[in-house]
Design an enzyme around this catalytic site. Structure first.
Site, PDB file in Angstrom:
ATOM      1  N   TYR A 173      57.490  59.446  33.089  1.00 58.52           N
ATOM      2  CA  TYR A 173      56.215  60.123  33.253  1.00 58.52           C
ATOM      3  C   TYR A 173      55.126  59.124  33.600  1.00 58.52           C
ATOM      4  CZ  TYR A 173      55.012  58.358  28.589  1.00 58.52           C
ATOM      5  OH  TYR A 173      54.751  57.539  27.516  1.00 58.52           O
ATOM      6  N   CYS A 174      54.035  59.635  34.167  1.00 64.74           N
ATOM      7  CA  CYS A 174      52.853  58.828  34.462  1.00 64.74           C
ATOM      8  C   CYS A 174      51.629  59.737  34.354  1.00 64.74           C
ATOM      9  CB  CYS A 174      52.962  58.177  35.836  1.00 64.74           C
ATOM     10  SG  CYS A 174      53.194  59.357  37.184  1.00 64.74           S
ATOM     11  N   THR A 175      50.475  59.270  34.776  1.00 67.45           N
ATOM     12  CA  THR A 175      49.236  60.014  34.549  1.00 67.45           C
ATOM     13  C   THR A 175      49.221  61.366  35.262  1.00 67.45           C
ATOM     14  OG1 THR A 175      48.068  57.910  34.379  1.00 67.45           O
ATOM     15  CG2 THR A 175      46.717  59.888  34.629  1.00 67.45           C
ATOM     16  N   GLY A 177      51.633  62.113  37.934  1.00 65.85           N
ATOM     17  CA  GLY A 177      52.909  62.385  38.571  1.00 65.85           C
ATOM     18  C   GLY A 177      53.213  61.544  39.792  1.00 65.85           C
ATOM     19  N   ILE A 201      51.145  63.547  32.945  1.00 66.54           N
ATOM     20  CA  ILE A 201      50.535  63.823  31.641  1.00 66.54           C
ATOM     21  C   ILE A 201      49.418  64.851  31.767  1.00 66.54           C
ATOM     22  CG2 ILE A 201      49.304  62.797  29.683  1.00 66.54           C
ATOM     23  CD1 ILE A 201      50.533  60.066  30.686  1.00 66.54           C
TER      24      ILE A 201
END
Length: 289
Positions: A173-175, A177, A201
């Site tokens: 995952y990241c901020t 996508g 997220i």
């Protein structure tokens, strides 16, 4: 105000034409932030009046942005970005992973509503693809921290750990996508069964329970971070090194408001200290008027 974070990977043949189209569209709209254009697609974060949300979302979709890749949050402050700018870049997220659009489009996704169920499976390993300072502010429970300082370093992390990650389901995952859309295909090229959190997220906090999220999510604007409700969090930026600080960081004896934190207190040059002092005095004068 509304804050729109968005991206999509696709072949964008004429970046100059798209830049001109965006400039003409926003002539009569109050907009600030940044939009990046590249031959591989579009990436941006902008602040707009709430009444313009539908109009601008429809325009972004017309440009080629996937509607599911548009994240919306509220902002009630006076300033979030200084200006509006469009930049034409080599990549819409710097990685140097040398991936094609076809490879990027082969990524495997988990919808945010299904994320909690997926990561709670015993055979799933979870990795945070963001930088270490972002992880420190907040992360999913039990997520591994690659301890990278830039996204470029993630490639080396995967090369060094690929044997440990094979034969597992790996959730990343990241901020918003976008980094995962490159990290996922990179990991798949190394034989790792990888699943990305669709929308990152921000989309998870928008539509899911957030029960597995701890802390705040770092964002790249004046809010610094948002909480589970996508409202501006309590984190601040250190004026000395521009790193985000949580409430515990500000309790350090080396933290000096407006100047330094425990990471940079012994590294500030005399020139930097004078500059920060001048800025502090300037704002004191402005606020006293």
């Amino acid at each position: 105000m509304k804050v729109l974070a968005f991206y999509s990977f696709f072949e964008l043949m004429d970046t100059l034409a798209v830049e001109s189209k965006i400039k003409n569209f926003v002539l009569n709209i109050s907009i600030k932030g940044t939009i990046l254009l590249s031959s591989e697609g579009i990436n941006g974060t902008i602040a707009i009046p709430k009444e313009s949300e539908t109009l601008i979302k429809d325009f972004l979709i017309e440009l080629g942005v996937n509607e599911k890749n548009i994240k919306v949050s509220n902002f009630d402050g006076k300033r979030i970005f200084n200006r509006f700018v469009i930049k034409i870049k080599k990549e819409i997220v710097t990685s140097d992973f040398n991936l094609t659009i076809d490879e990027i489009n082969k990524g495997q996704f988990i919808e945010p509503e299904k994320w909690d169920e997926f990561i709670e499976q015993e055979d799933v390993c979870m990795i945070d693809t963001r930088n270490n300072y972002e992880y420190r502010l907040g992360h999913f429970q039990n997520a591994l921290d690659p301890n990278t300082t830039t996204f470029r370093e993630f490639k080396k992390y995967i090369e060094e750990n690929k044997e440990l990650l094979k034969n597992k389901k790996v959730a990343i995952y990241c901020t918003g996508g976008i980094r995962c859309e490159k990290a996922g295909p990179l990991m798949q090229k190394h034989g790792i069964d990888t699943y990305q959190l669709k929308g990152g997220i921000l989309k998870y906090l928008e539509v899911a329970s957030a029960k597995n999220w701890n802390g705040e999510c770092f964002v790249f604007d004046y809010r610094v971070a948002v909480d589970k409700n996508l409202q501006p969090g309590s984190s601040i930026l250190c004026h000395g090194c521009n790193m985000p600080l949580n409430s515990e960081d500000t309790k350090s004896p080396h933290y000096k408001e407006g100047f330094s934190c425990h990471r940079c207190y012994d590294k500030l040059s005399a020139k930097k200290t004078r500059s920060l002092t001048d800025k502090r005095e300037h704002w004191k004068r402005v606020l006293s008027q």
